[in-house]
Design an enzyme around this catalytic site. Structure first.
Site, PDB file in Angstrom:
ATOM      1  N   ASP A   1       0.826  -1.210   0.000  1.00  0.00           N
ATOM      2  CA  ASP A   1       0.000   0.000   0.000  1.00  0.00           C
ATOM      3  C   ASP A   1       0.864   1.266   0.000  1.00  0.00           C
ATOM      4  O   ASP A   1       1.670   1.474   0.903  1.00  0.00           O
ATOM      5  CB  ASP A   1      -0.891  -0.037   1.254  1.00  0.00           C
ATOM      6  CG  ASP A   1      -1.740   1.203   1.441  1.00  0.00           C
ATOM      7  OD1 ASP A   1      -1.789   2.047   0.529  1.00  0.00           O
ATOM      8  OD2 ASP A   1      -2.359   1.321   2.529  1.00  0.00           O
TER       9      ASP A   1
ATOM     10  N   HIS B   1      -3.549   4.636   6.681  1.00  0.00           N
ATOM     11  CA  HIS B   1      -2.493   4.101   5.813  1.00  0.00           C
ATOM     12  C   HIS B   1      -1.105   4.276   6.408  1.00  0.00           C
ATOM     13  O   HIS B   1      -0.819   5.278   7.066  1.00  0.00           O
ATOM     14  CB  HIS B   1      -2.553   4.764   4.439  1.00  0.00           C
ATOM     15  CG  HIS B   1      -3.826   4.493   3.714  1.00  0.00           C
ATOM     16  ND1 HIS B   1      -4.017   3.361   2.958  1.00  0.00           N
ATOM     17  CD2 HIS B   1      -4.989   5.183   3.675  1.00  0.00           C
ATOM     18  CE1 HIS B   1      -5.239   3.378   2.449  1.00  0.00           C
ATOM     19  NE2 HIS B   1      -5.843   4.476   2.868  1.00  0.00           N
TER      20      HIS B   1
END
Lengths: 555, 555
Positions: free
Chosen positions: A198, A371
């Site tokens: 990610d 994130h």
């Protein structure tokens, strides 16, 4: 024949959203995630964007299933649109594998699209090993801004492919367990061929704070606010909703939920046992009407300033049940999705105008994102130690920065692939290489139609800029000469006060453009002459270039 | 009759940009600043926005002059449009007072609009006292992100009005002197009736760093970059341009300037002696072609991702002279104006795709903004100690936060006025109050026309969303019956592949809508019936609502 593993990103590389990755090995193909993306402001009239699944359609007999890493729309939202296109040769829809909460959220969406009955949703748990053709997919517990998030360790004859899904290393999550570092390290020790990781926050130094920090802020706000506390956040941010409920509980406030998607998700999450809402903490409308403001909290959609959302209707004074009153505190427990800044700022300003106090992440700790920042990305690469590295989930600059991090951590220069949607990465015993491309453009959804083409969007942009002028000439089919005076009508071009005189002149211009010819030639020539004469004239007069539609009617 | 001082904000309160303040005292009226604002993305096709000067036009005989605080477009950019509207009874344009660099920048703009000759620009210096009717305006040296910025101390029979202009307290400015704290304190000690203070960053805690910090970053970048260094910034950010030149000089790089407005401003600033560009540091195109990349720096426009700017053309591979090559470093020495994030991000991504290394404020210290943060706002209020306080320059939330700061510093609750454009603040011996409103809406400039009305913008939004469909019916003027088959044409509505069948059906729908009547009644009725039938049909089929233009042609 040498075994070849193909990895084809169909979404999420080069943009934020519509995440989808295809893995292909001889006669087996699996998909990881099927997300949607929200349109950017110049994609006029587009409702949403989904991945192009042509590559999979052409190999539909190979499709063994779709594995969803977590329940956010940018990983699940395309399912209602792509599932019908991915019907298997046996006529069934392909199996979709996901954890419990994710299944609940997907069910809500598929139900809205009347697809729930035919869909084949299969619930998995961390530790499960799914045999999908020759792929063996292990589900690994991971932390993100939604519970039940997973990473995937996918065994292939060529080695293990590790997909992080969306993640941050949250050691003190609000719901569920911390990430399964143990298992990730184990997989890493056994050797990983390829890591997909990610990249959404690859441009952010340091660590992303734990969801936990938001609890303290919400608690303080609920304790000190003189009146109601209205919290806006994403409908899928289940753990945040739990934090609001907990803070309300602690401060003796009842909670009212508004906003269609928020209500649906809360109900589902309570039923699934994900939301802990003891006793009558969730109050109905008639109940909250009776309570004093300092005993009330409200959870709502609209944190992105979505024009039809509950919060925006509240800010615009047209919500059926909730009006802003002095003493209200509104909390934006969210961060702006790029492009939404203006809508969000307008909503904040309107709430201030109505006398509310407004808190948002720029001025208070009311949100953390989900994130990994740079230090966590390094930790992931350090644990997994992949031979090949492909950054996923991010705009191109994020992918570039993430690639630089991987190289800095010792992944060989030639083993780092900064791909974009449609690139076909091919791995075999001899190495890895980009072996061609497949279509992976934006697929636009507008109303019922999947697929608005570039022509339509270009025309909309033209219309948006300077409006449209229609020019109509009636032509005698025998003589081929114009009958009477040309007619013109315009919209979105110029103010009516200014236009009357201009329109008369425009009709003269058309007459002159068609004069001097015995016979108005075929349509093409007619169109060109009227179009060119008019656009030249209108630009001279106004410096604007409306779209011009010449029409000849033969009678 | 008691003396009344009126302060009427005509721009800058409730939005960022188009700054303008009117001060009126009996028969005298002065304007402070005349700025433009850039359109938000839903103001389709609008080039820019200027203040509504109706209030001044109606009192034009009172107008004594326009005082400009500094040279940025959001304080000067409306002059070319409002000056012609503010022609004095004697036929002349009103005098515009500004410092030297500001005069230079305004001259460039007025020249483009062929207004420079008639304009009456008068240069002032810090310390000057201008007698404008019964207003005495003292020019005070202030620091911002452009040299020659000023604050104004305006003496009136009721007391002194202090206007900060745009400011930050930069004790180590890159060009010019630090702010004249001494004089500000003096004015404060003598007593100030009313303070207007810049609110743009009222939501930001702490202090804004000095411009100086950027010099160190630029120096390091120029020293270490393997190839060319391309710096994008605002054309009016003269001091930043000087910093780039200094860093280039220090690192033995020549500087090439590109971008129309950048070239014009640099030339002007060099002529005015504001830019110090020794020897042949500024290189012409043929020169730089001969130099190795590590000896080159380029200054360009496009820091906001403006589609036609030099940097964006470079990023899109269609700049005439400059192509990105491996080793290039591109620096965005700017911050995003809200709404421009997407354009900027796209430009950054495209530069990465071409192989450039890109630096921007999120990942490097390549920019500081020019507005006071909260601690500086407190310092200003502490120095000026006003009786009345009005926050200016900011969206509504900034004004609210700035007002809270003023109250926290002891300005009486009732003496803080959170105004918006058009509010008329009236001050006399008995106190201050908002006494009514005057029109102060956005005035849209699109092409040659000043003033696009809401109807035009609403139509453009409609066209942008779902496109347009024109429906034409030829009608026999005698029988009043349709002749032949209706004709339809659409743009921006639906893909051509999908449309053919739909269009045929649409023509049937029109025929049915007009059938059953002996005589197609008057236009109004015709339009309604065709419009309603078509829109109902098209929405059913596509869930889209294109603009529908029914047209009947009588022959």
């Amino acid at each position: 024949m040498v075994e070849k593993l193909k990895a084809i990103p169909l979404g999420g590389l080069g943009e934020i959203g519509k995440n989808m990755m295809a893995l292909e090995l001889a006669d087996d193909l699996i998909l990881i995630d099927a997300g949607l993306m929200f349109p950017e402001e110049d994609m006029l009239g587009v409702d949403l964007i989904i991945p192009d699944v042509t590559y999979v359609e052409e190999r539909i007999h190979k499709l063994r299933g779709i594995v969803i890493t977590h329940g956010h729309e940018d990983h699940t939202g395309a399912l209602p649109y792509v599932l019908p296109r991915l019907r298997l040769p046996n006529g069934r829809l392909p199996p979709v594998y996901c954890t419990r909460l994710t299944k609940g959220l997907i069910s809500v969406k598929l139900d809205e699209h009347h697809l729930l009955k035919q869909a084949d949703l299969r619930m998995v748990r961390p530790g499960d090993r799914l045999k999908l053709g020759r792929f063996v997919v292990e589900i690994i517990h991971m932390t993100h801004s939604i519970p039940d998030s997973t990473a995937l360790a996918i065994e292939t004859p060529l080695g293990t492919v590790f997909h992080t899904g969306d993640f941050k290393f949250d050691h003190t999550p609000v719901m569920g367990d911390p990430p399964d570092l143990m298992r990730i390290a184990e997989v890493g020790r056994q050797g990983v061929l390829l890591l997909f990781s990610d990249s959404t926050y690859a441009d952010t130094p340091g660590y992303t704070p734990s969801e936990r920090v938001v609890s303290e802020t919400l608690d303080r706000i609920m304790a000190n606010a003189p009146g109601r506390v209205i919290v806006a956040t994403f409908a899928s941010l289940i753990s945040r909703i739990q934090q609001v409920i907990d803070a309300a509980l602690k401060n003796d406030r009842r909670v009212f939920v508004t906003g269609r998607s928020m209500m649906k998700n809360v109900q589902m999450a309570v039923e699934q046992g994900y939301l802990n809402a003891p006793g009558d903490i969730l109050a109905s409308l008639d109940k909250i009407r009776k309570l004093p403001p300092e005993k009330l909290a409200i959870i709502t959609t609209g944190a992105q300033g979505e024009p039809t959302s509950a919060l925006v209707r509240i800010a615009n004074r047209d919500h059926r049940h909730i009006q802003i009153q002095a003493g209200d505190t509104v909390v934006f427990s969210s961060s702006a999705i790029p492009g939404n800044e203006l809508l969000i700022n307008r909503t904040i300003d309107n709430l201030y105008r109505l006398g509310a106090n407004v808190l948002f992440s720029r001025i208070a700790n009311v949100h953390v994102h989900g994130h990994a920042a740079q230090e966590e990305l390094k930790l992931m690469i350090g644990l997994v130690k992949p031979r090949y590295f492909v950054p996923v989930h991010g705009e191109y600059r994020h992918l570039v920065m993430h690639s630089a991090i991987a190289r800095a951590l010792g992944v060989a220069n030639d083993n780092v692939f900064t791909l974009e949607d449609g690139d076909i990465l091919e791995i075999d015993k001899n190495g890895a290489r980009v072996a061609g491309r497949t279509p992976a453009d934006f697929v636009y959804v507008d109303g019922l139609a999947v697929g608005v083409d570039q022509v339509v969007l270009r025309d909309r942009k033209h219309l948006a800029g300077d409006g449209v002028m229609v020019a109509i000439v009636v032509i005698d089919r025998h003589t081929g000469k114009p009958i009477g005076r040309p007619d013109v009508v315009s919209r979105g071009f110029i103010e009516t006060e200014m236009s009357d005189d201009l329109m008369e002149k425009a009709r003269d211009v058309i007459e002159q453009a068609l004069a001097g010819k015995e016979h108005v030639a075929e349509r093409g020539d007619f169109n060109t002459r009227v179009h060119d004469a008019l656009s030249r004239f209108l630009f001279q007069e106004t410096r604007r270039r409306p779209m011009i539609l010449p029409m000849s009617i033969e009678v």
